[in-house]
Scaffold this active site. Structure first.
Site, PDB file in Angstrom:
ATOM      1  N   GLU A  46      35.503  47.178  45.176  1.00  0.00           N
ATOM      2  CA  GLU A  46      36.677  46.361  44.852  1.00  0.00           C
ATOM      3  C   GLU A  46      36.309  44.897  44.686  1.00  0.00           C
ATOM      4  O   GLU A  46      35.500  44.360  45.425  1.00  0.00           O
ATOM      5  CB  GLU A  46      37.748  46.500  45.941  1.00  0.00           C
ATOM      6  CG  GLU A  46      38.217  47.915  46.197  1.00  0.00           C
ATOM      7  CD  GLU A  46      38.900  48.562  44.990  1.00  0.00           C
ATOM      8  OE1 GLU A  46      39.184  47.843  44.013  1.00  0.00           O
ATOM      9  OE2 GLU A  46      39.135  49.781  45.037  1.00  0.00           O
ATOM     10  N   GLY A  47      36.966  44.257  43.722  1.00  0.00           N
ATOM     11  CA  GLY A  47      36.667  42.869  43.393  1.00  0.00           C
ATOM     12  C   GLY A  47      37.346  41.866  44.317  1.00  0.00           C
ATOM     13  O   GLY A  47      38.161  42.219  45.173  1.00  0.00           O
ATOM     14  N   PHE A  48      36.997  40.617  44.084  1.00  0.00           N
ATOM     15  CA  PHE A  48      37.476  39.510  44.914  1.00  0.00           C
ATOM     16  C   PHE A  48      39.000  39.446  44.966  1.00  0.00           C
ATOM     17  O   PHE A  48      39.587  39.243  46.028  1.00  0.00           O
ATOM     18  CB  PHE A  48      36.932  38.197  44.333  1.00  0.00           C
ATOM     19  CG  PHE A  48      37.177  36.997  45.192  1.00  0.00           C
ATOM     20  CD1 PHE A  48      36.317  36.698  46.239  1.00  0.00           C
ATOM     21  CD2 PHE A  48      38.246  36.158  44.950  1.00  0.00           C
ATOM     22  CE1 PHE A  48      36.538  35.583  47.037  1.00  0.00           C
ATOM     23  CE2 PHE A  48      38.468  35.040  45.744  1.00  0.00           C
ATOM     24  CZ  PHE A  48      37.612  34.754  46.785  1.00  0.00           C
ATOM     25  N   ASN A  49      39.626  39.631  43.831  1.00  0.00           N
ATOM     26  CA  ASN A  49      41.080  39.415  43.784  1.00  0.00           C
ATOM     27  C   ASN A  49      41.870  40.575  44.352  1.00  0.00           C
ATOM     28  O   ASN A  49      42.970  40.381  44.860  1.00  0.00           O
ATOM     29  CB  ASN A  49      41.511  39.080  42.363  1.00  0.00           C
ATOM     30  CG  ASN A  49      41.116  37.663  42.024  1.00  0.00           C
ATOM     31  OD1 ASN A  49      41.678  36.722  42.560  1.00  0.00           O
ATOM     32  ND2 ASN A  49      40.102  37.495  41.187  1.00  0.00           N
ATOM     33  N   HIS A 281      43.807  33.525  30.477  1.00  0.00           N
ATOM     34  CA  HIS A 281      42.781  34.297  31.185  1.00  0.00           C
ATOM     35  C   HIS A 281      42.409  35.495  30.326  1.00  0.00           C
ATOM     36  O   HIS A 281      43.230  36.382  30.093  1.00  0.00           O
ATOM     37  CB  HIS A 281      43.252  34.782  32.561  1.00  0.00           C
ATOM     38  CG  HIS A 281      42.251  35.720  33.182  1.00  0.00           C
ATOM     39  ND1 HIS A 281      42.591  36.953  33.683  1.00  0.00           N
ATOM     40  CD2 HIS A 281      40.896  35.612  33.334  1.00  0.00           C
ATOM     41  CE1 HIS A 281      41.493  37.562  34.126  1.00  0.00           C
ATOM     42  NE2 HIS A 281      40.456  36.772  33.927  1.00  0.00           N
ATOM     43  N   ARG A 283      40.132  38.536  30.238  1.00  0.00           N
ATOM     44  CA  ARG A 283      39.250  39.425  30.992  1.00  0.00           C
ATOM     45  C   ARG A 283      38.529  40.306  29.987  1.00  0.00           C
ATOM     46  O   ARG A 283      39.159  40.966  29.156  1.00  0.00           O
ATOM     47  CB  ARG A 283      40.115  40.240  31.956  1.00  0.00           C
ATOM     48  CG  ARG A 283      39.377  41.154  32.897  1.00  0.00           C
ATOM     49  CD  ARG A 283      38.765  40.397  34.072  1.00  0.00           C
ATOM     50  NE  ARG A 283      38.437  41.334  35.147  1.00  0.00           N
ATOM     51  CZ  ARG A 283      37.364  42.128  35.133  1.00  0.00           C
ATOM     52  NH1 ARG A 283      36.502  42.079  34.125  1.00  0.00           N
ATOM     53  NH2 ARG A 283      37.152  42.962  36.135  1.00  0.00           N
ATOM     54  N   THR A 380      43.916  41.909  38.220  1.00  0.00           N
ATOM     55  CA  THR A 380      44.351  41.263  39.463  1.00  0.00           C
ATOM     56  C   THR A 380      44.019  39.769  39.440  1.00  0.00           C
ATOM     57  O   THR A 380      44.676  38.972  40.090  1.00  0.00           O
ATOM     58  CB  THR A 380      43.719  41.898  40.721  1.00  0.00           C
ATOM     59  OG1 THR A 380      42.313  41.934  40.555  1.00  0.00           O
ATOM     60  CG2 THR A 380      44.223  43.292  40.947  1.00  0.00           C
ATOM     61  N   PHE A 381      43.004  39.406  38.672  1.00  0.00           N
ATOM     62  CA  PHE A 381      42.661  37.992  38.494  1.00  0.00           C
ATOM     63  C   PHE A 381      43.853  37.252  37.883  1.00  0.00           C
ATOM     64  O   PHE A 381      44.229  36.165  38.327  1.00  0.00           O
ATOM     65  CB  PHE A 381      41.443  37.920  37.568  1.00  0.00           C
ATOM     66  CG  PHE A 381      40.774  36.573  37.467  1.00  0.00           C
ATOM     67  CD1 PHE A 381      39.585  36.325  38.134  1.00  0.00           C
ATOM     68  CD2 PHE A 381      41.310  35.566  36.683  1.00  0.00           C
ATOM     69  CE1 PHE A 381      38.946  35.093  38.023  1.00  0.00           C
ATOM     70  CE2 PHE A 381      40.675  34.338  36.569  1.00  0.00           C
ATOM     71  CZ  PHE A 381      39.494  34.103  37.235  1.00  0.00           C
TER      72      PHE A 381
HETATM   73  N1  LIG Z   1      34.546  32.707  36.078  1.00  0.00           N
HETATM   74  C1  LIG Z   1      35.363  33.715  35.779  1.00  0.00           C
HETATM   75  N2  LIG Z   1      35.116  34.909  36.307  1.00  0.00           N
HETATM   76  C2  LIG Z   1      35.960  35.904  36.037  1.00  0.00           C
HETATM   77  C3  LIG Z   1      37.083  35.753  35.199  1.00  0.00           C
HETATM   78  N3  LIG Z   1      37.719  36.935  35.114  1.00  0.00           N
HETATM   79  C4  LIG Z   1      37.026  37.787  35.873  1.00  0.00           C
HETATM   80  N4  LIG Z   1      35.955  37.172  36.421  1.00  0.00           N
HETATM   81  C5  LIG Z   1      34.921  37.723  37.299  1.00  0.00           C
HETATM   82  O1  LIG Z   1      35.086  39.098  37.351  1.00  0.00           O
HETATM   83  C6  LIG Z   1      35.353  39.471  38.678  1.00  0.00           C
HETATM   84  C7  LIG Z   1      36.301  40.634  38.662  1.00  0.00           C
HETATM   85  O2  LIG Z   1      37.589  40.235  38.597  1.00  0.00           O
HETATM   86  P1  LIG Z   1      38.486  40.393  39.872  1.00  0.00           P
HETATM   87  O3  LIG Z   1      39.835  40.094  39.379  1.00  0.00           O
HETATM   88  O4  LIG Z   1      38.038  39.633  41.030  1.00  0.00           O
HETATM   89  O5  LIG Z   1      38.213  41.895  40.189  1.00  0.00           O
HETATM   90  P2  LIG Z   1      39.251  42.923  40.551  1.00  0.00           P
HETATM   91  O6  LIG Z   1      39.897  42.560  41.861  1.00  0.00           O
HETATM   92  O7  LIG Z   1      38.642  44.270  40.430  1.00  0.00           O
HETATM   93  O8  LIG Z   1      40.316  42.631  39.451  1.00  0.00           O
HETATM   94  P3  LIG Z   1      40.426  43.055  37.951  1.00  0.00           P
HETATM   95  O9  LIG Z   1      39.220  43.895  37.678  1.00  0.00           O
HETATM   96  O10 LIG Z   1      40.466  41.796  37.139  1.00  0.00           O
HETATM   97  O11 LIG Z   1      41.719  43.784  37.949  1.00  0.00           O
HETATM   98  C8  LIG Z   1      35.890  38.223  39.366  1.00  0.00           C
HETATM   99  O12 LIG Z   1      35.714  38.242  40.740  1.00  0.00           O
HETATM  100  C9  LIG Z   1      35.049  37.178  38.695  1.00  0.00           C
HETATM  101  O13 LIG Z   1      33.781  37.115  39.312  1.00  0.00           O
HETATM  102  C10 LIG Z   1      37.317  34.454  34.661  1.00  0.00           C
HETATM  103  O14 LIG Z   1      38.263  34.212  33.935  1.00  0.00           O
HETATM  104  N5  LIG Z   1      36.425  33.495  34.973  1.00  0.00           N
END
Ligand SMILES: Nc1nc2c(ncn2[C@@H]2O[C@H](COP(=O)(O)OP(=O)(O)OP(=O)(O)O)[C@@H](O)[C@H]2O)c(=O)[nH]1
Ligand SMILES: *[C@@H]1O[C@H](CO)[C@@H](O)[C@H](O)[C@H]1NC(C)=O
Ligand SMILES: *[C@@H]1O[C@H](CO)[C@@H](O)[C@H](O)[C@H]1NC(C)=O
Length: 419
Positions: A46-49, A281, A283, A380-381
């Site tokens: 799972e990612g940061f957001n 944004h 993605r 989620t970002f």
């Molecule tokens: N710098 C930057 N990094 C991004 C961007 N979008 C996504 N990322 C990178 O991709 C990672 C994945 O997105 P997250 O939203 O955190 O991951 P997640 O929680 O799985 O969410 P989603 O995959 O977006 O639904 C982020 O933690 C960032 O490292 C952006 O617009 N800018």
């Protein structure tokens, strides 16, 4: 007098012995004997957001436990897992264990729920010269195996056979272990976990796969309080503000985007104007491969952006994206030169200190302050940016917009802030 002293020594000693019987060896002599500690972790991919979202579920649980009259429940503190090994982080240096204060303002978090950093917990143990942390109990959450087949979604939990073999190390630390690991099939909100905590005397509990537990009431007043308490680290906000001022002609005075210094004093509002730029944004990466039906190509993205810049009579565009440089250059070349296109590029020291997640947060903040925002559907970002804009008090129609794939333009869900 002498006898009395011996008697007291005996009583206190006796107390600690009986403690050993119920709560195991290591944590018994912990300095803060009154507290119970809840550690948690999330499914590694799972990612940061999404992790931020799981934090809210846990924070709401802690907030409610802290208000409980039951001393076995109101003494819990939440120990936050360090940020490390995130799959999206491409840097391959020695794995870092970043504390939450790198990204968030800890005093703000602590005004909502009793939370602490893992290193703070370690420090409290070190006074007793521990080298290893033996957790009293590990509970691995898992879904009921038949839940989706039977369609039975009633709230329940049960200790069951583990669906996957348990790990032996936690949070990628070799010095955190446990001799007592159980699997719990669980369906329900995170607050239902208090039923589990009532049934054990364990003082240090680790929950794994906490994402299995759901929100209590997603989008409720208490959800938004927890969300508002997640203020970003001051330095990250400063970097973003600098960028706004320098390149985007944007600051809180002109933009009407002041927040109270303490989130508890935030007031409902809808009059934020935002800086004179459009933010997007975009993605890419795994979304391009994994969601071909929802992800527009760059030509279409450029068209949608240009149209909106024209509608809004704006000349500045800020793009947050995980796209490789080549894609960004491609996109830029498709946008008329009468528009100024910006992207945040982190200097080396920012990169060193805040890593990819910090840079992404800076981009999220810049997106949050724009006059108008267009995100990526189901990212989620993007959700986190939309929430930030709700907190800042933007009109709804400037926030809940997403890039569309031709003929497949889904309206995003609108989750309005509640006070
Ligand atoms: N710098 C930057 N990094 C991004 C961007 N979008 C996504 N990322 C990178 O991709 C990672 C994945 O997105 P997250 O939203 O955190 O991951 P997640 O929680 O799985 O969410 P989603 O995959 O977006 O639904 C982020 O933690 C960032 O490292 C952006 O617009 N800018
Ligand atoms: C938790 O409860 C204690 C005692 O009632 C209180 O002093 C503290 O402020 C509470 N903490 C949070 C973060 O709500
Ligand atoms: C466990 O290891 C980490 C990383 O090496 C260290 O920072 C921490 O203090 C150790 N914990 C204990 C309880 O010794």
């Amino acid at each position: 007098m002498f006898y009395l002293l011996i008697y007291i020594v005996f009583i206190t000693h006796h107390k600690s012995v009986s403690c050993e019987e119920v709560c195991y060896k290591d944590s018994c002599s912990d300095p803060d004997v009154e507290s119970r500690y809840l550690f948690y972790d999330v499914n590694p991919p799972e990612g940061f957001n999404l992790r931020r979202d799981v934090y809210i579920r846990m924070a709401v649980l802690m907030h409610k436990l802290n208000k409980s009259r039951d001393p076995a429940l109101n003494s819990f503190k939440l120990v936050l897992p360090t940020w490390s090994h995130l799959v999206h982080w491409s840097y391959s240096e020695v794995p870092e264990f970043l504390p939450w204060s790198t990204f968030f303002d800890m005093p703000s978090l602590q005004k909502f729920a009793p939370v602490m950093e893992l290193h703070e917990y370690f420090t409290s143990l070190k006074r007793n010269k521990y080298t290893k942390l033996l957790l009293d109990r590990v509970y691995i959450l898992q879904h009921f195996e038949d839940m989706f087949e039977t369609g039975n979604f009633e709230e329940k939990w049960k200790v069951e056979k583990c669906q996957k073999a348990p790990k032996s190390r936690y949070f990628y630390y070799s010095n955190i272990t446990s001799n007592n690991v159980k699997c719990i099939s669980f369906h329900g909100p995170a607050t239902k976990l208090s039923e589990v905590f009532k049934k054990t005397n364990a003082r240090t509990i680790l929950l794994e796969h906490t994402e299995v537990a759901l929100h209590d009431h997603f989008g409720s007043k208490i959800y938004w309080e927890a969300r508002r308490s997640m203020r970003f680290n001051f330095n990250l906000r400063e970097i973003a503000n600098q960028f706004r001022e320098t390149y985007l002609n944007s600051n809180d005075v002109n933009d009407n985007t002041f927040l109270a210094s303490d989130w508890l004093n935030d007031k409902p509002k809808r009059y934020a104007l935002g800086g004179p730029y459009l933010s997007v944004h975009l993605r890419r990466r795994d979304f391009v491969r994994g969601r071909p039906d929802d992800t527009p190509d760059l030509k279409s993205v450029a068209q949608q952006i240009s149209k909106q810049l024209e509608n809004l009579r704006l000349t500045k565009l800020f793009i947050a994206t995980d796209a490789p440089d080549s894609e960004f250059i491609d996109l830029k070349s498709r946008i008329s030169e009468k528009y100024e296109v910006y992207k945040y590029t982190a200097p080396h020291d920012v990169q060193e200190k805040f890593h990819e997640a910090g840079i992404a947060i800076i981009e999220q903040i810049i997106c949050s302050y724009a006059r108008y925002f267009i995100g990526t559907a189901e990212s989620t970002f993007t959700f986190r940016i939309q929430e930030e804009r709700e907190i800042l008090g933007f009109p709804i129609d400037t926030t809940f917009n997403v890039l569309c794939k031709e003929n497949n333009c889904k309206k995003p869900s609108v989750w309005q802030i509640v006070y």
